[in-house]
Design an enzyme around this catalytic site. Structure first.
Site, PDB file in Angstrom:
ATOM      1  CG  HIS A  40      14.863  -5.091 -12.045  1.00  7.61           C
ATOM      2  ND1 HIS A  40      14.188  -4.430 -11.036  1.00  7.61           N
ATOM      3  CD2 HIS A  40      14.143  -4.898 -13.162  1.00  7.61           C
ATOM      4  CE1 HIS A  40      13.116  -3.872 -11.520  1.00  7.61           C
ATOM      5  NE2 HIS A  40      13.055  -4.130 -12.818  1.00  7.61           N
ATOM      6  CG  HIS A  58      14.318  -5.095 -17.806  1.00  4.24           C
ATOM      7  ND1 HIS A  58      13.218  -5.932 -17.767  1.00  4.24           N
ATOM      8  CD2 HIS A  58      14.061  -4.118 -16.902  1.00  4.24           C
ATOM      9  CE1 HIS A  58      12.341  -5.474 -16.885  1.00  4.24           C
ATOM     10  NE2 HIS A  58      12.824  -4.374 -16.352  1.00  4.24           N
TER      11      HIS A  58
HETATM   12  P1  5GP Z   1      10.309  -3.138 -13.971  1.00  4.18           P
HETATM   13  O1  5GP Z   1       8.993  -2.768 -14.565  1.00  4.18           O
HETATM   14  O2  5GP Z   1      10.336  -2.841 -12.490  1.00  4.18           O
HETATM   15  O3  5GP Z   1      11.502  -2.565 -14.696  1.00  4.18           O
HETATM   16  O4  5GP Z   1      10.454  -4.691 -14.172  1.00  4.18           O
HETATM   17  C1  5GP Z   1       9.998  -5.639 -13.247  1.00  4.18           C
HETATM   18  C2  5GP Z   1       9.955  -6.939 -13.971  1.00  4.18           C
HETATM   19  O5  5GP Z   1       9.859  -7.977 -13.008  1.00  4.18           O
HETATM   20  C3  5GP Z   1       8.759  -7.092 -14.904  1.00  4.18           C
HETATM   21  O6  5GP Z   1       9.223  -7.229 -16.248  1.00  4.18           O
HETATM   22  C4  5GP Z   1       8.043  -8.331 -14.391  1.00  4.18           C
HETATM   23  O7  5GP Z   1       7.585  -9.164 -15.429  1.00  4.18           O
HETATM   24  C5  5GP Z   1       9.099  -9.012 -13.545  1.00  4.18           C
HETATM   25  N1  5GP Z   1       8.572  -9.761 -12.429  1.00  4.18           N
HETATM   26  C6  5GP Z   1       7.683  -9.311 -11.508  1.00  4.18           C
HETATM   27  N2  5GP Z   1       7.451 -10.275 -10.584  1.00  4.18           N
HETATM   28  C7  5GP Z   1       8.228 -11.337 -10.947  1.00  4.18           C
HETATM   29  C8  5GP Z   1       8.403 -12.637 -10.367  1.00  4.18           C
HETATM   30  O8  5GP Z   1       7.821 -13.004  -9.359  1.00  4.18           O
HETATM   31  N3  5GP Z   1       9.269 -13.463 -11.006  1.00  4.18           N
HETATM   32  C9  5GP Z   1       9.945 -13.091 -12.132  1.00  4.18           C
HETATM   33  N4  5GP Z   1      10.772 -13.988 -12.683  1.00  4.18           N
HETATM   34  N5  5GP Z   1       9.779 -11.879 -12.709  1.00  4.18           N
HETATM   35  C10 5GP Z   1       8.929 -11.014 -12.102  1.00  4.18           C
END
Ligand code: 5GP
Ligand code: ZN
Length: 145
Positions: A105, A107
């Protein structure tokens, strides 16, 4: 685009609509929805509509399909609020790099001031590097292509 899903993946569930999300844009290739954490207001995630764990799993076609959509989604986020002065765009790959959801993903993090709720630090280590240190690293990366 081929859509492969992982039944245990939260973002695959969001893509399929099995888990709700605040979706701001979608097409056949990507879904963009508000990050639940809202690190800053408008914090948005852009996800491929197929399960790829990280950047290393993209082929050129998938990369083109996904990354070509980023500028217009970024512009929509920026234009959504006149208080947004900048936008950090980042992808975390691997646990050590703060990846917590293993469906790749992107950001989009709107920036309001230099003391809002987002921070990123690049330490300047250049004083520890000489010509050999730079070229050793350069060559070890170049040799991977
Ligand atoms: P990472 O740390 O993997 O780069 O980012 C994962 C992101 O996914 C985090 O910022 C977290 O807040 C978001 N996230 C995790 N679970 C969910 C969810 O169920 N719904 C949404 N909208 N965001 C999520
Ligand atoms: Zn997934």
């Amino acid at each position: 685009m081929v859509h492969n899903y992982d039944d245990d993946c939260i973002f695959c569930k969001i893509i399929k609509g099995d888990v709700p999300s605040y979706t701001v844009y979608e097409d056949d290739d990507v879904k963009a929805f508000l990050d639940i954490s809202q690190g800053t207001p408008g914090h948005t995630l852009v996800v491929p509509k197929t399960h790829v764990p990280d950047i290393y799993a993209y082929d050129a076609d998938l990369a083109a399909a996904i990354f070509s959509k980023i500028p217009k989604i970024a512009k929509a986020v920026k234009d959504s609020n006149p208080e947004i002065k900048g936008l950090n765009i980042l992808i975390n790959n691997g646990k050590v790099a703060y990846q917590s959801v293993f469906h790749s993903h992107i950001h989009l993090v709107p920036r309001y001031t230099d003391h809002d709720d987002f921070g990123m630090t690049f330490k300047d280590n250049s004083s520890k590097y000489d010509e050999k240190a730079y070229t050793d690293i350069q060559n070890s990366i170049k040799s991977q292509f």
